[in-house]
Design a protein around this motif. Structure first.
Motif, PDB file in Angstrom:
ATOM      1  N   TRP A  57      15.046   8.433 -20.955  1.00  0.00           N
ATOM      2  CA  TRP A  57      14.774   9.203 -19.730  1.00  0.00           C
ATOM      3  C   TRP A  57      15.197   8.403 -18.493  1.00  0.00           C
ATOM      4  O   TRP A  57      15.786   8.947 -17.562  1.00  0.00           O
ATOM      5  CB  TRP A  57      13.295   9.555 -19.607  1.00  0.00           C
ATOM      6  CG  TRP A  57      12.868  10.766 -20.375  1.00  0.00           C
ATOM      7  CD1 TRP A  57      11.992  10.800 -21.419  1.00  0.00           C
ATOM      8  CD2 TRP A  57      13.286  12.123 -20.172  1.00  0.00           C
ATOM      9  NE1 TRP A  57      11.859  12.086 -21.875  1.00  0.00           N
ATOM     10  CE2 TRP A  57      12.630  12.915 -21.127  1.00  0.00           C
ATOM     11  CE3 TRP A  57      14.159  12.737 -19.279  1.00  0.00           C
ATOM     12  CZ2 TRP A  57      12.814  14.286 -21.210  1.00  0.00           C
ATOM     13  CZ3 TRP A  57      14.340  14.108 -19.368  1.00  0.00           C
ATOM     14  CH2 TRP A  57      13.675  14.865 -20.317  1.00  0.00           C
ATOM     15  N   GLU A  58      14.861   7.111 -18.476  1.00  0.00           N
ATOM     16  CA  GLU A  58      15.227   6.270 -17.325  1.00  0.00           C
ATOM     17  C   GLU A  58      16.739   6.210 -17.156  1.00  0.00           C
ATOM     18  O   GLU A  58      17.246   6.330 -16.045  1.00  0.00           O
ATOM     19  CB  GLU A  58      14.645   4.860 -17.497  1.00  0.00           C
ATOM     20  CG  GLU A  58      13.140   4.819 -17.347  1.00  0.00           C
ATOM     21  CD  GLU A  58      12.520   3.506 -17.808  1.00  0.00           C
ATOM     22  OE1 GLU A  58      13.234   2.637 -18.371  1.00  0.00           O
ATOM     23  OE2 GLU A  58      11.290   3.355 -17.611  1.00  0.00           O
ATOM     24  N   ASN A 112      18.991   8.371 -18.208  1.00  0.00           N
ATOM     25  CA  ASN A 112      19.549   9.678 -17.893  1.00  0.00           C
ATOM     26  C   ASN A 112      19.120  10.182 -16.526  1.00  0.00           C
ATOM     27  O   ASN A 112      19.835  10.979 -15.927  1.00  0.00           O
ATOM     28  CB  ASN A 112      19.222  10.694 -18.996  1.00  0.00           C
ATOM     29  CG  ASN A 112      20.124  10.475 -20.181  1.00  0.00           C
ATOM     30  OD1 ASN A 112      21.250  10.937 -20.204  1.00  0.00           O
ATOM     31  ND2 ASN A 112      19.651   9.706 -21.162  1.00  0.00           N
ATOM     32  N   SER A 113      17.996   9.724 -16.001  1.00  0.00           N
ATOM     33  CA  SER A 113      17.615  10.143 -14.650  1.00  0.00           C
ATOM     34  C   SER A 113      18.525   9.464 -13.636  1.00  0.00           C
ATOM     35  O   SER A 113      18.834  10.018 -12.590  1.00  0.00           O
ATOM     36  CB  SER A 113      16.147   9.829 -14.361  1.00  0.00           C
ATOM     37  OG  SER A 113      15.926   8.444 -14.343  1.00  0.00           O
ATOM     38  N   THR A 133      21.833  11.465 -13.557  1.00  0.00           N
ATOM     39  CA  THR A 133      21.759  12.790 -12.932  1.00  0.00           C
ATOM     40  C   THR A 133      21.257  12.737 -11.496  1.00  0.00           C
ATOM     41  O   THR A 133      21.226  13.745 -10.832  1.00  0.00           O
ATOM     42  CB  THR A 133      20.848  13.725 -13.759  1.00  0.00           C
ATOM     43  OG1 THR A 133      19.550  13.136 -13.873  1.00  0.00           O
ATOM     44  CG2 THR A 133      21.439  13.976 -15.130  1.00  0.00           C
ATOM     45  N   ALA A 134      20.841  11.570 -11.042  1.00  0.00           N
ATOM     46  CA  ALA A 134      20.289  11.453  -9.679  1.00  0.00           C
ATOM     47  C   ALA A 134      21.391  11.470  -8.629  1.00  0.00           C
ATOM     48  O   ALA A 134      22.521  11.265  -8.845  1.00  0.00           O
ATOM     49  CB  ALA A 134      19.470  10.189  -9.560  1.00  0.00           C
TER      50      ALA A 134
END
Length: 143
Positions: free
Chosen positions: A135-136, A138-139, A142-143
């Motif tokens: 998650w870290e 991929n965030s 996408t950020a």
């Protein structure tokens, strides 16, 4: 919101964790050995979970040393390739560096008061840490 299944592959056990949004929970431990029959059973169990839980992405932890994959990584990639043939083609399979998640899982288990016997067998906590790492990563993308 993506539904993520994490696989922490071990020669004795495979830890499974489920992530929905920012919620991550250890899901299951599946016995494993290099024996073809047990590996086939593990693949079928994971495929059933993928279908039952409506998973969008399967994240598989891959060990690294000094930033490079280790020899054991080939076994895990082969397992993931075998899983690919058992799940819907629309479900993505992605890999993430799992370095030190087993050690971190022991620390988490100690903090939670989990017994030593259960800590040794609990790959699902490591799987939860792998999904957190995914998650870290991929965030950031996408950020």
């Amino acid at each position: 919101m993506s539904r993520i299944l994490v696989v922490d592959y071990g020669l004795s056990n495979i830890g499974i964790a489920l992530g929905i949004g920012l919620l991550v929970e250890p899901y299951k431990i599946i016995p494993n050995t290099p024996n073809r029959k047990l590996e086939s059973d593990a693949l079928l169990q994971i495929a059933e979970i993928v279908e039952m839980e409506h998973i969008d992405v399967v994240v598989v932890g891959i060990p690294h040393r000094n930033g490079e994959e280790v020899g054991y990584s080939r076994i895990i990639r082969k397992f993931a390739g075998n899983l690919r043939g058992k799940i819907d083609a629309n479900v993505k399979i992605e890999f993430v560096d799992e370095t030190s998640t087993s050690k971190e899982s022991v620390d988490v288990a100690l903090d939670a008061g989990i017994s030593q016997k259960r800590r040794k067998a609990d790959h699902s906590i490591a799987a939860g840490l792998i999904i957190k790492r995914w998650w870290e990563e991929n965030s950031v993308k996408t950020a």
